[in-house]
Design a protein around this motif. Structure first.
Motif, mmCIF file in Angstrom:
data_model
loop_
_atom_site.group_PDB
_atom_site.id
_atom_site.type_symbol
_atom_site.label_atom_id
_atom_site.label_comp_id
_atom_site.label_asym_id
_atom_site.label_seq_id
_atom_site.Cartn_x
_atom_site.Cartn_y
_atom_site.Cartn_z
ATOM 1 N N LEU A 164 -20.467 -21.556 68.093
ATOM 2 C CA LEU A 164 -21.903 -22.607 67.511
ATOM 3 C C LEU A 164 -22.339 -22.568 68.463
ATOM 4 O O LEU A 164 -23.645 -23.090 68.961
ATOM 5 C CB LEU A 164 -20.991 -24.086 67.309
ATOM 6 C CG LEU A 164 -22.552 -25.142 66.850
ATOM 7 C CD1 LEU A 164 -22.942 -24.545 65.677
ATOM 8 C CD2 LEU A 164 -21.117 -26.411 66.514
ATOM 9 N N LYS A 165 -22.322 -22.995 70.060
ATOM 10 C CA LYS A 165 -22.874 -22.784 71.277
ATOM 11 C C LYS A 165 -23.150 -21.930 71.637
ATOM 12 O O LYS A 165 -24.225 -21.761 72.818
ATOM 13 C CB LYS A 165 -22.000 -23.327 72.663
ATOM 14 C CG LYS A 165 -21.735 -25.261 72.725
ATOM 15 C CD LYS A 165 -20.633 -25.230 73.945
ATOM 16 C CE LYS A 165 -21.525 -25.193 75.328
ATOM 17 N NZ LYS A 165 -22.581 -25.827 76.005
ATOM 18 N N ASP A 166 -23.686 -20.927 70.816
ATOM 19 C CA ASP A 166 -23.606 -19.634 71.233
ATOM 20 C C ASP A 166 -23.011 -19.412 73.013
ATOM 21 O O ASP A 166 -24.174 -18.861 73.983
ATOM 22 C CB ASP A 166 -24.856 -19.271 71.295
ATOM 23 C CG ASP A 166 -25.391 -17.400 71.270
ATOM 24 O OD1 ASP A 166 -24.701 -16.880 71.230
ATOM 25 O OD2 ASP A 166 -26.677 -17.518 71.354
ATOM 26 N N ALA A 208 -22.072 -30.815 74.303
ATOM 27 C CA ALA A 208 -22.746 -30.457 73.715
ATOM 28 C C ALA A 208 -23.997 -29.790 72.897
ATOM 29 O O ALA A 208 -24.967 -30.342 71.709
ATOM 30 C CB ALA A 208 -22.703 -31.742 72.300
ATOM 31 N N ASN A 209 -24.385 -28.541 73.694
ATOM 32 C CA ASN A 209 -26.081 -28.621 73.683
ATOM 33 C C ASN A 209 -25.782 -27.111 73.104
ATOM 34 O O ASN A 209 -24.849 -26.539 73.992
ATOM 35 C CB ASN A 209 -26.851 -28.611 74.863
ATOM 36 C CG ASN A 209 -25.544 -28.017 76.099
ATOM 37 O OD1 ASN A 209 -24.628 -28.432 76.658
ATOM 38 N ND2 ASN A 209 -26.232 -26.749 76.800
ATOM 39 N N PRO A 210 -26.888 -26.771 72.677
ATOM 40 C CA PRO A 210 -27.088 -24.824 72.586
ATOM 41 C C PRO A 210 -26.883 -24.006 74.084
ATOM 42 O O PRO A 210 -27.579 -24.433 74.906
ATOM 43 C CB PRO A 210 -27.810 -24.531 71.827
ATOM 44 C CG PRO A 210 -28.464 -25.716 71.261
ATOM 45 C CD PRO A 210 -28.081 -26.660 71.762
ATOM 46 N N ILE A 225 -30.645 -28.011 77.884
ATOM 47 C CA ILE A 225 -30.587 -29.362 78.616
ATOM 48 C C ILE A 225 -29.103 -29.719 77.359
ATOM 49 O O ILE A 225 -28.682 -30.356 76.763
ATOM 50 C CB ILE A 225 -31.194 -30.386 78.189
ATOM 51 C CG1 ILE A 225 -32.754 -29.818 78.727
ATOM 52 C CG2 ILE A 225 -31.165 -31.354 79.207
ATOM 53 C CD1 ILE A 225 -34.229 -30.510 78.114
ATOM 54 N N SER A 226 -28.681 -30.769 78.816
ATOM 55 C CA SER A 226 -27.473 -31.305 78.333
ATOM 56 C C SER A 226 -27.637 -33.010 77.536
ATOM 57 O O SER A 226 -28.363 -33.320 77.408
ATOM 58 C CB SER A 226 -26.383 -32.050 79.756
ATOM 59 O OG SER A 226 -25.766 -30.162 79.961
ATOM 60 N N PRO A 227 -27.042 -33.168 76.938
ATOM 61 C CA PRO A 227 -26.858 -34.288 76.035
ATOM 62 C C PRO A 227 -26.974 -35.007 76.255
ATOM 63 O O PRO A 227 -25.696 -35.298 76.714
ATOM 64 C CB PRO A 227 -26.847 -33.720 74.255
ATOM 65 C CG PRO A 227 -25.370 -32.847 74.706
ATOM 66 C CD PRO A 227 -25.546 -32.240 75.766
ATOM 67 N N ILE A 262 -25.691 -36.761 84.377
ATOM 68 C CA ILE A 262 -25.326 -35.228 84.638
ATOM 69 C C ILE A 262 -23.583 -34.752 84.111
ATOM 70 O O ILE A 262 -22.927 -35.804 84.523
ATOM 71 C CB ILE A 262 -25.634 -34.911 86.312
ATOM 72 C CG1 ILE A 262 -25.289 -35.991 87.130
ATOM 73 C CG2 ILE A 262 -27.071 -35.235 85.624
ATOM 74 C CD1 ILE A 262 -25.736 -35.398 88.474
ATOM 75 N N GLU A 263 -23.142 -34.057 84.266
ATOM 76 C CA GLU A 263 -21.531 -33.984 84.309
ATOM 77 C C GLU A 263 -21.348 -33.640 85.539
ATOM 78 O O GLU A 263 -21.367 -33.710 86.823
ATOM 79 C CB GLU A 263 -21.510 -31.870 84.000
ATOM 80 C CG GLU A 263 -23.002 -31.507 82.204
ATOM 81 C CD GLU A 263 -23.907 -31.488 82.961
ATOM 82 O OE1 GLU A 263 -24.477 -32.121 84.317
ATOM 83 O OE2 GLU A 263 -25.360 -30.530 82.101
ATOM 84 N N SER A 264 -19.973 -33.815 84.991
ATOM 85 C CA SER A 264 -18.782 -34.248 86.103
ATOM 86 C C SER A 264 -18.774 -33.132 87.490
ATOM 87 O O SER A 264 -19.264 -32.175 87.399
ATOM 88 C CB SER A 264 -17.063 -34.134 85.735
ATOM 89 O OG SER A 264 -17.346 -32.298 84.674
ATOM 90 N N PRO A 297 -30.012 -19.787 85.418
ATOM 91 C CA PRO A 297 -30.881 -20.591 84.600
ATOM 92 C C PRO A 297 -30.607 -21.647 83.759
ATOM 93 O O PRO A 297 -29.279 -20.981 82.958
ATOM 94 C CB PRO A 297 -32.094 -19.773 83.562
ATOM 95 C CG PRO A 297 -32.343 -18.983 84.082
ATOM 96 C CD PRO A 297 -30.772 -17.917 84.991
ATOM 97 N N HIS A 298 -30.296 -22.391 83.347
ATOM 98 C CA HIS A 298 -28.693 -23.294 82.528
ATOM 99 C C HIS A 298 -29.928 -24.328 82.500
ATOM 100 O O HIS A 298 -31.459 -24.990 82.822
ATOM 101 C CB HIS A 298 -28.695 -23.501 83.275
ATOM 102 C CG HIS A 298 -26.881 -23.931 82.912
ATOM 103 N ND1 HIS A 298 -27.000 -23.637 81.282
ATOM 104 C CD2 HIS A 298 -26.183 -24.829 82.806
ATOM 105 C CE1 HIS A 298 -26.099 -24.737 80.425
ATOM 106 N NE2 HIS A 298 -25.205 -24.813 82.268
ATOM 107 N N TYR A 299 -29.800 -25.622 81.756
ATOM 108 C CA TYR A 299 -30.334 -27.060 81.348
ATOM 109 C C TYR A 299 -31.674 -26.892 81.597
ATOM 110 O O TYR A 299 -32.679 -27.961 81.589
ATOM 111 C CB TYR A 299 -29.974 -27.864 82.335
ATOM 112 C CG TYR A 299 -28.616 -27.216 83.177
ATOM 113 C CD1 TYR A 299 -27.363 -27.887 82.877
ATOM 114 C CD2 TYR A 299 -28.360 -27.062 84.602
ATOM 115 C CE1 TYR A 299 -26.194 -27.982 83.174
ATOM 116 C CE2 TYR A 299 -27.429 -27.052 85.120
ATOM 117 C CZ TYR A 299 -26.099 -27.692 84.942
ATOM 118 O OH TYR A 299 -24.989 -27.604 85.083
HETATM 119 MG MG MG Z 1 -23.105 -27.688 80.077
#
Ligand code: MG
Ligand code: TXA
Length: 325
Positions: free
Chosen positions: A50-52, A139-141, A145-147, A174-176, A227-229
């Motif tokens: 689902l996230k690819d 829970a993002n593709p 960007i993270s939700p 922001i993530e842990s 790259p991310h987010y």
């Molecule tokens: Mg992530």
């Protein structure tokens, strides 16, 4: 169609879905996670699909207690006990030796597992009611960007049959922090709200920080490469003194000005670091909804306390990967 539900009914429906190897999205204090039964390799495969997400990037396993954490690691170390006592439930992920009960796709075939006990009451209630650990990547593709709200999750997966459990806006945003406890010296793999200084104080030893990784070096934490987010709109990080140069095609995310210099779109972000972090992804999501040519985001305010330094470092890491200009 994704469906957003709240309250005890949503948790009961979430447990039903987890029991039948389906996916759900759940709130945590950092960002929303994409949940599945961590002990069921088919359900875990569905998360990657689902996230690819590349199968080489391992998932974090969420637990509701230290007791549950001990069932998924072969070696609950003294350092793990100290950190869990100090920071759980909360935004700290511990990388430890994996137990055989964890399917190999969770850990991308590696022999370590990342474990976290989130502090959001809905996340804790969900894991407790399910009775087993659940995987929870953001829970993002993949790459986006993270939700930090249920609506962000729904925007990312509009056509999927996904139950999104509503827990409001994520407090930390922001993530842990991810820390590896299997090496000779504890090593922070991903910076977060819980910083170097706070962790060193609890452990009473030196803490390493993994050097910034690029795609040519072997990865200690595969999700921390490249790259991310990223918003869809090209995004640039700018100093406060350059904001005045924005023309009307630029969407500005800023804390030091209250008006766009060329009467374009301005989105306010708070000028206190903790609140800047909490609103970072929300403002990027919002900026991305305008058909703008570029997004400019104002560099974060400077840090004064050691807590703020940790947040600054975590925010700077996210910004360096969210911006493409
Ligand atoms: Mg992530
Ligand atoms: O705050 C968070 O951690 C959120 C919420 C939902 O809990 N989750 C999250 O998951 O950010 P994700 O999958 O988006 O990021 C997990 C990070 C990735 O960089 C991944 O490479 C790393 O943790 N990771 C997972 N397992 C690992 C392991 N065994 N060793 C090293 N790094 C690992």
């Amino acid at each position: 169609m994704s469906e957003i539900l709240e309250g005890p009914h949503a948790i009961a429906e979430g447990v039903d879905r987890l029991e039948s190897a389906r996916l759900i999205a759940f709130p945590t204090e950092t960002v929303y996670g994409l949940g599945a039964n961590a002990l069921d390799s088919d359900a875990v495969d569905a998360v990657f699909e689902l996230k690819d997400r590349p199968p080489t990037n391992p998932l974090i396993v969420h637990v509701s207690s230290i007791e549950m954490a001990k069932t998924i690691t072969k070696d609950w170390t003294a350092q793990a006990q100290l950190l869990a006592k100090a920071f759980w439930p909360g935004p700290l992920t511990l990388v430890l030796t994996k137990a055989d009960s964890i399917p190999s796709n969770v850990t991308a075939d590696g022999d370590t597992v990342a474990i976290r006990c989130p502090s959001h009451p809905v996340a804790l209630a969900l894991i407790e009611a399910f009775g087993h650990p659940i995987v929870g990547p953001s829970a993002n593709p993949s790459g986006r960007i993270s939700p930090t709200s249920p609506e962000h999750v729904a925007d990312g997966f509009p056509d999927d049959d996904l139950l999104i459990i509503d827990g409001g806006h994520c407090r930390a945003g922001i993530e842990s922090t991810v820390i590896n406890l299997t090496a000779d010296q504890p090593t922070i793999l991903r910076p977060g709200i819980i910083g170097h200084h706070a962790i060193a104080e609890v452990l009473g030893c030196e803490i390493n920080t993994a050097p910034a990784q690029d795609s040519t070096s072997p990865a200690a934490s595969p999700g921390c490469i490249g790259p991310h987010y990223q918003p869809r709109t090209p995004t640039k990080l700018v100093d406060s003194n350059a904001l005045a140069k924005a023309d009307s095609s630029v969407v500005l995310i800023a804390w030091s000005v209250s008006e766009h210099p060329a009467a374009g779109q301005l989105i306010a972000i708070p000028d206190q670091l903790e609140h800047y972090a909490a609103n970072l992804y929300r403002t990027l999501h919002e900026a991305d909804t305008f058909a703008a040519v570029t997004i400019w985001i104002e560099s974060p305010p400077t840090a004064s306390t050691s807590e703020e330094h940790a947040i600054y470092e975590a925010v700077a890491e996210r910004l360096s990967r969210a911006t493409h200009l």
